[in-house]
Design a protein around this motif. Structure first.
Motif, PDB file in Angstrom:
ATOM      1  N   MET A  10     -11.677  -1.793  -4.546  1.00  0.00           N
ATOM      2  CA  MET A  10     -12.728  -1.363  -5.693  1.00  0.00           C
ATOM      3  C   MET A  10     -12.262  -1.566  -7.173  1.00  0.00           C
ATOM      4  N   ARG A  11     -13.024  -1.953  -7.952  1.00  0.00           N
ATOM      5  CA  ARG A  11     -12.673  -2.567  -9.060  1.00  0.00           C
ATOM      6  C   ARG A  11     -12.911  -1.688 -10.227  1.00  0.00           C
ATOM      7  N   ASP A  12     -13.696  -0.471 -10.279  1.00  0.00           N
ATOM      8  CA  ASP A  12     -13.839   0.269 -11.609  1.00  0.00           C
ATOM      9  C   ASP A  12     -13.063   1.487 -11.137  1.00  0.00           C
ATOM     10  N   ARG A  13     -12.203   1.850 -10.176  1.00  0.00           N
ATOM     11  CA  ARG A  13     -11.401   2.637 -10.296  1.00  0.00           C
ATOM     12  C   ARG A  13     -10.242   2.319  -9.029  1.00  0.00           C
ATOM     13  N   MET A  14      -9.187   3.174  -8.953  1.00  0.00           N
ATOM     14  CA  MET A  14      -8.026   2.911  -8.388  1.00  0.00           C
ATOM     15  C   MET A  14      -8.206   3.719  -7.034  1.00  0.00           C
ATOM     16  N   GLY A  15      -7.972   3.085  -5.896  1.00  0.00           N
ATOM     17  CA  GLY A  15      -8.156   4.085  -4.558  1.00  0.00           C
ATOM     18  C   GLY A  15      -6.845   5.020  -4.400  1.00  0.00           C
ATOM     19  N   ASP A  16      -6.914   6.067  -3.984  1.00  0.00           N
ATOM     20  CA  ASP A  16      -5.985   7.010  -4.018  1.00  0.00           C
ATOM     21  C   ASP A  16      -4.608   6.579  -3.089  1.00  0.00           C
ATOM     22  N   LEU A  17      -5.021   5.653  -2.227  1.00  0.00           N
ATOM     23  CA  LEU A  17      -3.915   4.946  -1.212  1.00  0.00           C
ATOM     24  C   LEU A  17      -3.122   3.881  -1.976  1.00  0.00           C
ATOM     25  N   THR A  18      -3.620   3.347  -3.234  1.00  0.00           N
ATOM     26  CA  THR A  18      -2.980   2.326  -3.563  1.00  0.00           C
ATOM     27  C   THR A  18      -1.532   2.205  -4.119  1.00  0.00           C
ATOM     28  N   GLY A  19      -1.212   3.355  -4.874  1.00  0.00           N
ATOM     29  CA  GLY A  19      -0.013   3.497  -5.035  1.00  0.00           C
ATOM     30  C   GLY A  19       1.004   3.485  -4.046  1.00  0.00           C
ATOM     31  N   LEU A  20       0.686   4.282  -2.934  1.00  0.00           N
ATOM     32  CA  LEU A  20       1.714   4.396  -1.767  1.00  0.00           C
ATOM     33  C   LEU A  20       1.691   2.954  -1.222  1.00  0.00           C
ATOM     34  N   LEU A  21       0.634   2.330  -0.924  1.00  0.00           N
ATOM     35  CA  LEU A  21       0.503   1.101  -0.168  1.00  0.00           C
ATOM     36  C   LEU A  21       1.345   0.178  -1.006  1.00  0.00           C
ATOM     37  N   GLN A  22       1.519   0.154  -2.623  1.00  0.00           N
ATOM     38  CA  GLN A  22       2.301  -0.753  -3.180  1.00  0.00           C
ATOM     39  C   GLN A  22       3.923  -0.299  -2.920  1.00  0.00           C
ATOM     40  N   LEU A  23       4.144   0.973  -2.793  1.00  0.00           N
ATOM     41  CA  LEU A  23       5.586   1.232  -2.735  1.00  0.00           C
ATOM     42  C   LEU A  23       5.863   0.826  -1.454  1.00  0.00           C
ATOM     43  N   LEU A  24       5.020   0.824  -0.240  1.00  0.00           N
ATOM     44  CA  LEU A  24       5.250   0.544   0.974  1.00  0.00           C
ATOM     45  C   LEU A  24       5.554  -1.220   0.955  1.00  0.00           C
ATOM     46  N   ASP A  25       5.270  -1.763   0.033  1.00  0.00           N
ATOM     47  CA  ASP A  25       5.169  -3.577   0.000  1.00  0.00           C
ATOM     48  C   ASP A  25       4.311  -4.016   0.731  1.00  0.00           C
ATOM     49  N   THR A  26       3.147  -3.569   0.761  1.00  0.00           N
ATOM     50  CA  THR A  26       1.772  -4.048   1.510  1.00  0.00           C
ATOM     51  C   THR A  26       1.551  -5.507   1.211  1.00  0.00           C
ATOM     52  N   GLN A  27       1.408  -6.244   2.132  1.00  0.00           N
ATOM     53  CA  GLN A  27       0.773  -7.593   1.620  1.00  0.00           C
ATOM     54  C   GLN A  27      -0.502  -7.715   2.182  1.00  0.00           C
ATOM     55  N   ILE A  28      -1.379  -8.444   1.347  1.00  0.00           N
ATOM     56  CA  ILE A  28      -2.860  -8.614   1.884  1.00  0.00           C
ATOM     57  C   ILE A  28      -2.946 -10.221   1.975  1.00  0.00           C
ATOM     58  N   GLU A  29      -3.811 -10.075   3.267  1.00  0.00           N
ATOM     59  CA  GLU A  29      -4.344 -11.791   3.449  1.00  0.00           C
ATOM     60  C   GLU A  29      -5.612 -12.030   3.155  1.00  0.00           C
ATOM     61  N   THR A  30      -5.995 -13.071   2.656  1.00  0.00           N
ATOM     62  CA  THR A  30      -7.275 -13.213   2.190  1.00  0.00           C
ATOM     63  C   THR A  30      -7.793 -14.625   2.535  1.00  0.00           C
ATOM     64  N   ARG A  31      -9.051 -14.672   2.848  1.00  0.00           N
ATOM     65  CA  ARG A  31      -9.595 -15.994   3.199  1.00  0.00           C
ATOM     66  C   ARG A  31     -10.539 -16.485   2.281  1.00  0.00           C
ATOM     67  N   TYR A  32     -10.863 -17.727   1.955  1.00  0.00           N
ATOM     68  CA  TYR A  32     -11.768 -18.193   1.114  1.00  0.00           C
ATOM     69  C   TYR A  32     -12.152 -19.697   1.321  1.00  0.00           C
ATOM     70  N   LEU A  33     -13.406 -20.247   0.839  1.00  0.00           N
ATOM     71  CA  LEU A  33     -13.782 -21.551   1.159  1.00  0.00           C
ATOM     72  C   LEU A  33     -12.931 -22.398   0.181  1.00  0.00           C
ATOM     73  N   LYS A  34     -12.381 -23.425   0.314  1.00  0.00           N
ATOM     74  CA  LYS A  34     -11.942 -24.764  -0.563  1.00  0.00           C
ATOM     75  C   LYS A  34     -12.321 -25.918  -0.128  1.00  0.00           C
TER      76      LYS A  34
END
Lengths: 290, 159
Positions: A120-144
Motif C-alpha cells: 500500500m502506498r498511501d498508508r502503512m499496513g498495520d503489520l509492517t512495523g512488526l515485519l520490519q522488526l522480524l527482519d522480513t526480506q522481500i523478493e521481487t520479480r521484474y522484466l529487464k
C-alpha cells in the motif's frame, strides 16, 4: 481513474512470467491482489474505481504458496491474511498472531493479501512495523532487457521491508512474489493496536520483540507507527539495550523513555499518542522483567 | 464483460461491467434479495457472501473477481441441510437475527464451521463481530455460533 463508463480491461494470468508480460505490454496496468484497500477507498456507490488495466494475480498459484524451513517462514505474496492466521500460533513468529487479530474482520482478512498489505502506498499496513522488526526480506520479480537480447528476461532482487518505501523501493512493473521471515530466537513478542480516538481514525501501533535469557535482556527491538507517517524506530537504542540486566536500572529506563520521547517528536501535536507510547514501553519492560 | 461462475451450485453467466460491485450484480442481475448494502463500503458485513468457501464482503469485490469462482449466498445455503444446523443452533439459544443481518450471520457461521467443527470462543467472537448490526447482542450470537458447532458435529458423527 476511469469513470464508471470506461470499464477497465482485466487480465487473469496463471504464471508470474505471464503477469509481468501483460503488465509490460499494457500502459497504466496495475497488479491487483485482494483489492480491499482500493475498494474501501472507492466512494462510488455502484462501481469500484479501478485503474485502466488490471492484472489480477488471484490465479497465479506460485504466489499463494507458503513453506517453512530451518531459516524461517516463506510466504507467497498472494497469501491471504486469513490463511496466514490459520497457519497457527506455534508456527508464526512471536507477535504476528496478535497483530493479525487486530486486522479487521475475517471477511476482510480473507481478501486482503500479505503482499498487498505491505505494498500500500498511501498508508502503512498495520503489520509492517512488526515485519520490519522480524527482519522480513522481500523478493521481487521484474522484466529487464539484457545486452544482446531482444526480449526482456525475468530478473529478481531481494530487499528489506524498510527499503520498500524508499528510493530503492518497488519500481513500476516490479512484482512482490515472496516474503521471507527468519525464525529469530525471541522470547517475548508484543503487537498492540491502540485506538486513540473513539471513531478509530487515529491509532497507535506498538510492536516490541525481546530475547531474555537468565534475567538479561539480550536483544530488544521496538517500533511505533500511527499508520500514516512511517515507522518510528531507534536502532542505536536497540543496540545499547542489549546485555542489560533485568529489571532495568533507573538510568536505563530513563534512557529508554528519553528515546521514546525523541522518537515521537514527529507527533508533536499528538500528546495522546506520545503518552500512550511511553506507558506501553514502561509496561512492557516491567512485564518482561517479572 | 461476460463472466461465468458458479452461483449456489449452478453454473451461471452474466454480462456486466468488470468494476461493478458484486453486491449489485448478485442482487440486481440474479434477484438475490438476501444481499443488502447498509454502509458506505466500510465493512458492516451485511453483504457477506461465500467465495470459494471463504466469507468475503461482496461490496468490496469487483464483478471480474467472480469469474470462475464458486459463490454461495443465503438463498443457496437455505437449501442445504447445513442450514438446519444453524437455524437450530441460533433458535436454541433464543437468537433471532433481523432480516437485514440474518443472511450474513448464517453465511459467516457456515464459513467458520467449514473451517473448523470445533471453533474457539475467539473464533466465534470474530464471526459474531464480522457483522455489525444491533439487533442482537454479540454475547448471545457467540453462544449461538458455538451451539451450532456442537449441533453440526453431533449430526456428522451420527451419520
Amino acid at each position: 481513474m476511469p469513470s464508471k463508463h470506461t470499464a477497465p480491461r482485466t487480465y487473469f494470468p496463471r504464471t508470474i512470467a505471464e503477469a509481468l508480460d501483460i503488465h509490460a505490454s499494457q500502459q497504466g496496468a496495475v497488479f491487483w491482489a485482494g483489492g480491499t484497500h482500493l475498494a474501501q477507498s472507492s466512494h462510488n456507490r455502484r462501481y469500484i474505481d479501478l485503474p485502466r488495466v488490471v492484472v489480477s494475480l488471484g490465479r497465479v498459484e506460485e504466489l499463494a504458496r507458503a513453506s517453512r524451513s530451518e531459516e524461517g517462514l516463506e510466504l507467497g505474496s498472494m497469501m491471504s491474511l486469513d490463511r496466514l492466521d490459520s497457519i497457527g500460533r506455534n508456527a508464526l513468529p512471536l507477535g504476528l498472531p496478535e497483530a493479525l487479530a487486530h486486522l479487521g474482520s475475517r471477511p476482510l482478512r480473507c481478501r486482503a493479501t500479505i503482499g498487498g498489505h505491505i505494498a500500500m502506498r498511501d498508508r502503512m499496513g498495520d503489520l509492517t512495523g512488526l515485519l520490519q522488526l522480524l527482519d522480513t526480506q522481500i523478493e521481487t520479480r521484474y522484466l529487464k532487457l539484457r545486452r544482446g537480447r531482444r526480449k526482456p528476461a525475468i530478473s529478481s532482487r531481494k530487499l528489506s521491508l524498510s527499503q520498500l518505501n524508499g528510493p530503492e523501493g518497488l519500481q513500476d512493473g516490479e512484482l512482490i512474489v515472496r516474503l521471507s521471515i527468519p525464525h529469530g530466537d525471541w522470547t517475548h513478542g508484543f503487537a498492540l493496536k491502540i485506538p486513540v480516538t473513539g471513531n478509530g481514525r487515529r491509532q497507535l501501533n506498538f510492536y516490541a520483540l525481546a530475547r531474555v535469557d537468565k534475567n538479561v535482556l539480550n536483544q530488544w527491538r521496538m517500533a511505533l507507527s500511527d499508520g500514516q507517517s512511517g515507522i518510528l524506530r531507534d536502532r542505536d537504542l536497540e543496540v545499547a539495550m542489549a546485555g542489560k540486566p533485568l529489571p532495568l536500572s533507573k538510568r536505563d529506563m530513563d534512557a529508554l523513555e528519553g528515546s521514546v520521547e525523541h522518537l515521537t517528536r514527529v507527533w508533536e501535536n499528538r500528546p495522546c499518542e506520545r503518552e500512550i507510547a511511553q506507558r506501553l514501553t514502561r509496561g512492557i519492560l516491567t512485564d518482561i522483567s517479572t | 464483460m461476460t463472466i461465468s461462475f458458479y452461483l449456489n451450485g449452478q453454473p451461471v453467466e452474466v454480462d456486466v461491467l468488470p468494476h461493478r460491485r458484486s453486491t449489485d450484480v448478485l442482487h440486481e442481475e440474479f434477484g438475490l434479495r438476501s444481499l443488502h448494502r447498509t454502509c458506505q463500503n466500510q465493512g458492516c458485513g451485511i453483504c457477506l457472501i461465500l467465495l470459494d468457501e471463504q466469507p468475503v464482503l461482496s461490496c468490496l469485490l469487483p464483478a471480474f473477481e467472480l469469474r470462475d469462482r464458486d459463490i454461495w449466498t443465503a438463498e443457496g445455503l437455505a437449501l442445504l441441510k447445513e442450514f438446519g444446523d444453524i437455524v437450530e443452533g441460533f433458535g436454541s439459544v433464543g437468537v433471532r437475527p433481523c432480516p437485514i443481518c440474518g443472511p450474513a450471520r448464517t453465511l459467516a457461521t457456515e464459513a467458520l464451521l467449514r473451517r473448523t467443527l470445533r471453533p474457539t470462543r475467539q473464533q466465534a467472537k470474530d464471526t459474531a463481530a464480522s457483522i455489525r448490526c444491533d439487533c442482537c447482542s454479540e454475547a448471545r450470537v457467540i453462544s449461538a455460533v458455538l451451539k451450532t458447532a456442537r449441533i453440526r458435529e453431533a449430526r456428522l458423527h451420527a451419520q
